[in-house]
Design an enzyme around this catalytic site. Sequence first.
Site, PDB file in Angstrom:
ATOM      1  N   SER A   8     -26.709  -6.670 -10.952  1.00 62.07           N
ATOM      2  CA  SER A   8     -25.613  -6.573 -11.984  1.00 62.07           C
ATOM      3  C   SER A   8     -25.938  -7.075 -13.208  1.00 62.07           C
ATOM      4  O   SER A   8     -25.135  -6.733 -14.329  1.00 62.07           O
ATOM      5  CB  SER A   8     -24.523  -7.409 -11.559  1.00 62.07           C
ATOM      6  OG  SER A   8     -23.715  -7.269 -10.398  1.00 62.07           O
ATOM      7  N   LYS A  29     -24.898  -4.748 -15.895  1.00 59.10           N
ATOM      8  CA  LYS A  29     -23.657  -4.785 -16.692  1.00 59.10           C
ATOM      9  C   LYS A  29     -23.834  -5.042 -18.128  1.00 59.10           C
ATOM     10  O   LYS A  29     -23.191  -5.169 -19.026  1.00 59.10           O
ATOM     11  CB  LYS A  29     -22.646  -5.541 -15.860  1.00 59.10           C
ATOM     12  CG  LYS A  29     -22.678  -4.768 -14.747  1.00 59.10           C
ATOM     13  CD  LYS A  29     -21.787  -5.529 -13.658  1.00 59.10           C
ATOM     14  CE  LYS A  29     -21.725  -4.859 -12.256  1.00 59.10           C
ATOM     15  NZ  LYS A  29     -21.039  -5.800 -11.369  1.00 59.10           N
ATOM     16  N   SER A  57     -17.565  -9.213 -12.790  1.00 60.53           N
ATOM     17  CA  SER A  57     -18.649  -8.380 -12.202  1.00 60.53           C
ATOM     18  C   SER A  57     -17.993  -7.163 -11.638  1.00 60.53           C
ATOM     19  O   SER A  57     -18.631  -6.600 -10.652  1.00 60.53           O
ATOM     20  CB  SER A  57     -19.331  -9.308 -11.500  1.00 60.53           C
ATOM     21  OG  SER A  57     -20.835  -8.655 -11.535  1.00 60.53           O
ATOM     22  N   LYS A 105     -25.383 -13.324 -17.143  1.00 60.99           N
ATOM     23  CA  LYS A 105     -24.944 -12.497 -15.932  1.00 60.99           C
ATOM     24  C   LYS A 105     -25.966 -12.665 -14.806  1.00 60.99           C
ATOM     25  O   LYS A 105     -27.167 -12.569 -15.025  1.00 60.99           O
ATOM     26  CB  LYS A 105     -25.268 -10.863 -16.359  1.00 60.99           C
ATOM     27  CG  LYS A 105     -24.436  -9.915 -15.567  1.00 60.99           C
ATOM     28  CD  LYS A 105     -22.790 -10.291 -15.735  1.00 60.99           C
ATOM     29  CE  LYS A 105     -22.091  -9.280 -14.677  1.00 60.99           C
ATOM     30  NZ  LYS A 105     -22.365 -10.361 -13.351  1.00 60.99           N
TER      31      LYS A 105
END
Length: 383
Positions: free
Chosen positions: A54, A57, A117, A224
């Site tokens: 993730s 992202k 997320s 993140k």
Amino acid sequence: MHKKILILSLINFLFISFSSANIEIKARTAILQDYLSGEILYEKEPDRSIYPASMTKIMTSIIAFDLIKSGDLSLDEKFIISEKAWRLSTAGYSSMFVMVGDEVTVENLLKGIIVASGNDACIALAEGIAGTEEEFAMMMTSKAKEIGMENTNFANSSGINDPDNYSTVRDIMIMSNYLIKKHPEFYKWFKEKEFTWDRTGGDPITQGNRNPLLYKNMGADGIKTGYLAVERYSLASSIFRNGRRLIAVGSGFETKNSRSRESSKLLIYGLTNFDLVEISKKDEPFDNVEVWLGKEKQVKVYTKEDIYKIIKKGQKKKLKAKIVYDGPIEAPIKKDQILAKLTLIYDNEPIGEYDLLSTKEVKKVNIFSRLIKSLNYLIWGDV
């Protein structure tokens, strides 16, 4: 004319009085950067290939932020949710919980990505911007190359399982640095601890930010988390305290607790074992150099960039700055003309050299004044 060397005392620094220590971070790969100086304070196999999960992202958000900044996208623009995006919210992945046919603003999708997320929000944003997620991934990879991420390829917008979606902690650090530097007004969203989505067909759903460092009293404000079974736990994090910012990226933490503990340890290590020294601020007067045959005897000089240096704790006396130039410098002098060099020396070794430019124009005195000045110089050495 003769070479001038001015040795400056560097007194504008941030001092933190803790002892130095060596550390070992329990992760497969990790890196720590001081944001203002750009210097690397710790690294462990930083160019080893990883699956960024993730953390991908971050780039998904950057693409949108760049478009908003250029005027090609707006926060209140709405994208229609496709079945592909919706299916991710039913497949057990982290989700914003959008529904097919929903019209969702770019701002809500971005917050769904950054805070919750949401993989479904990633696809919705990607399709809205580029038509297909595949085209959007190409935009992501192109941007990665543009900003110096040399060992990265993006295959999707969310970071879910794909062997062609890979990076390194060094590249994730470069991407994080770009995010913070280019989009500070949006970066503040990364420290929001929860996001509420007024979903269709149900009560509003509130989800918390997965970044564990946001819940510690340490000054963390991003960035993140990531998890894939093959990669284990990862985290790109940043801390801002006492005017200093550090960026850390680690991957291959064995557990969630380890990810939180080791990332915290890495950031605190950077804060407590190094001093940040401010040398010069971009475009601000730095010092004076002497002028010969000018209407002014001195002119202020500046650097075209912010200059910061990191030194080990308690070693600031080893850092010196020298202004070197052949002077006094004969007028006329143009504004922004390079007049001297700023040389930085640490422990008797040069560690950087920068141009010093004139802050303004200095005109030459008339012929009578030049004659007087020349005579004074020959007799008294007076410039």
